[in-house]
Design a protein around this motif. Structure first.
Motif, PDB file in Angstrom:
ATOM      1  N   ASN A 220       0.849  -1.187   0.000  1.00 32.93           N
ATOM      2  CA  ASN A 220       0.000   0.000   0.000  1.00 32.93           C
ATOM      3  C   ASN A 220       0.888   1.241   0.000  1.00 32.93           C
ATOM      4  N   THR A 250      -1.617  -0.219  -3.643  1.00 32.05           N
ATOM      5  CA  THR A 250      -3.009   0.082  -3.289  1.00 32.05           C
ATOM      6  C   THR A 250      -3.078   1.392  -2.518  1.00 32.05           C
ATOM      7  N   SER A 256      -5.940   1.741  -6.955  1.00 30.68           N
ATOM      8  CA  SER A 256      -4.584   1.185  -6.979  1.00 30.68           C
ATOM      9  C   SER A 256      -3.877   1.597  -8.256  1.00 30.68           C
ATOM     10  N   ALA A 269     -11.125   2.078  -7.212  1.00 28.00           N
ATOM     11  CA  ALA A 269     -11.651   1.270  -6.107  1.00 28.00           C
ATOM     12  C   ALA A 269     -13.114   0.941  -6.397  1.00 28.00           C
ATOM     13  N   GLY A 281      -5.854  -5.633   1.770  1.00 28.60           N
ATOM     14  CA  GLY A 281      -4.683  -5.827   0.923  1.00 28.60           C
ATOM     15  C   GLY A 281      -4.471  -7.279   0.553  1.00 28.60           C
ATOM     16  N   TYR A 284      -6.916  -8.023  -2.197  1.00 29.18           N
ATOM     17  CA  TYR A 284      -6.502  -7.390  -3.455  1.00 29.18           C
ATOM     18  C   TYR A 284      -5.451  -8.264  -4.153  1.00 29.18           C
ATOM     19  N   SER A 306      -9.486  -5.102  -6.889  1.00 34.40           N
ATOM     20  CA  SER A 306     -10.384  -4.110  -6.283  1.00 34.40           C
ATOM     21  C   SER A 306     -11.709  -4.741  -5.858  1.00 34.40           C
ATOM     22  N   ALA A 309     -11.060  -6.852  -2.735  1.00 32.86           N
ATOM     23  CA  ALA A 309     -10.811  -5.995  -1.571  1.00 32.86           C
ATOM     24  C   ALA A 309     -12.105  -5.379  -1.064  1.00 32.86           C
TER      25      ALA A 309
END
Length: 330
Positions: A220, A250, A256, A269, A281, A284, A306, A309
Motif C-alpha cells: 500500500n 493500493t 490502486s 476502487a 490488501g 486485493y 479491487s 478488496a
C-alpha cells in the motif's frame, strides 16, 4: 533464471504466518488507553496477549494470517492454491488447518510438536472500520527452511511471500531459499510488504529482497513510502519500477496503481460500505494473482483485486463471505 517447460500444478503457493484472528469492536479511547498505534500491527508476548484478551470486548474467532487470507480468497476465485505456515498441535492449530483446507487450499506443513502454541492476532476494529492488530506469533517463529515443501514451490507458478514473516529470523532464511527454488524452476516470486511498521523494522532486508529476489510486489502507499524513505509517491514508484517487473500499489479509496516496466494503469476502487478493513490488501493480492493465473490483462487483474478488496472490507473478518466469482464476472 532457469526456465522449465513443466506446467505448473499450482497457480499460487503462499508462505506466511498461520494465525487465528480474534476480532472485537473497540472505541478510539480504548486504543489510547492501551497505548496502541491505530491502524498498525504490533508484536506482543504471551503476557500482553492474555492481558489484552481479558480487556477487549466480545470477540469473533476465525482463521487469519495475511498470506493465508490471500490464499483463501484466490481459491474462492478458482485458483489452484497451497499454503505453508506453522501451527501448533493444539485446538487453534486444528481450527486453522481445518479452515484453510475447507477453503480449498492445500496445507501440507506439519504442526509443531511441543513448544509455543498456535499464533493468534487480537484485532480491534474502531467505528471507522480501521483495524489495529496485536499479534502473538507463537508457533510461527518456528517456521524455517526445513518447513519448505520444495516440490510444491517448484510446481507453483507464483510463490507468494508474506512480509510479516520477516519478523522471525529463521523465516527470512526460508524466504531466500524459497525464492531460489522458485527461480530455479522458472517460476515467479511475489512479495507483499504487509505493514509499514514491519517495513520499518526490516527496511534494509526488505530492500535487498525486493531488488534481488522479487518479481511481483504488492504494497500500500504507506508501505512503499516507508520502503524507500520518502514522502513522495512518484519518487517511490520510480524506484520501484527499477527493481521489480510487476507491482501493484493500493491506495484505499483512491484505488490502486498497477506498474509494469515503463507502463502504469490506475485502477478505480469498488465502492462499498466499509465495515472492517482487515484483509483488504490480502484480498486485493488474491484477486490480482487469480486473474493473472487466468492470463487476464494487467488492468483487469487490478480490477479483480479491487472487487475482492471491496468484498473483504464489507463485513467483519478477512475471509470471503460472498460469491467472488460472480462479483468479478459482474
Amino acid at each position: 533464471m532457469t526456465t522449465t517447460a513443466t506446467p505448473a500444478t499450482l497457480d499460487l503457493l503462499g508462505i506466511g504466518n498461520a494465525i487465528v484472528d480474534v476480532l472485537a469492536r473497540a472505541e478510539d479511547a480504548f486504543l489510547d488507553a492501551q497505548g496502541m498505534a491505530k491502524g498498525g500491527m504490533a508484536l506482543i508476548d504471551t503476557a500482553a496477549a492474555e492481558r489484552l484478551y481479558a480487556a477487549m470486548g466480545p470477540g469473533i474467532e476465525g482463521s487469519g494470517g495475511s498470506g493465508a487470507n490471500t490464499c483463501a480468497v484466490a481459491a474462492a476465485l478458482g485458483a489452484r492454491v497451497g499454503f505453508l505456515g506453522k501451527v501448533a498441535d493444539d485446538q487453534l492449530g486444528r481450527v486453522f488447518a481445518h479452515d484453510i483446507r475447507a477453503a480449498g487450499v492445500a496445507f501440507p506443513t506439519a504442526p509443531l510438536a511441543g513448544g509455543a502454541p498456535t499464533a493468534r492476532c487480537l484485532i480491534l476494529v474502531t467505528p471507522d472500520g480501521q483495524r489495529t492488530m496485536n499479534t502473538f506469533l507463537g508457533a510461527c517463529v518456528a517456521f524455517g527452511p526445513q518447513d519448505l515443501d520444495e516440490a510444491a514451490i517448484a510446481s507453483a507458478a507464483v510463490t507468494y511471500l508474506e512480509g510479516y514473516l520477516f519478523d522471525p529470523p529463521a523465516a527470512q532464511e526460508a524466504f531466500y531459499k524459497a525464492a531460489s527454488l522458485a527461480h530455479a524452476a522458472g517460476r515467479k516470486v511475489a512479495l507483499t510488504l504487509s505493514d509499514p511498521f514491519c517495513v520499518g523494522r526490516h527496511r534494509a532486508a526488505f530492500r535487498a529482497f525486493v531488488a534481488g529476489h522479487t518479481d511481483i510486489l504488492f504494497a500500500n502507499e504507506a508501505e512503499i513510502l516507508s520502503l524507500y524513505e520518502t514522502a513522495d509517491l512518484d519518487q517511490a514508484v520510480a524506484q520501484l519500477r527499477q527493481e521489480v517487473e510487476l507491482a501493484a500499489v493500493t491506495r484505499s479509496e483512491q484505488g490502486s496503481l498497477v506498474l509494469a516496466g515503463a507502463e502504469s494503469w490506475p485502477v478505480a476502487a469498488v465502492p462499498t460500505q466499509v465495515v472492517d478493513t482487515t484483509g483488504a490488501g490480502d484480498a486485493y493480492a488474491a484477486g490480482f494473482l487469480a486473474a493473472l493465473a487466468q492470463g487476464k490483462p494487467l488492468p483487469e487483474c487490478g480490477r479483480w483485486g479491487s472487487v475482492a478488496a471491496a468484498e473483504a472490507i464489507s463485513h467483519f473478518g478477512a475471509r470471503p463471505q460472498a460469491d467472488l466469482k460472480a462479483l468479478v464476472a459482474g
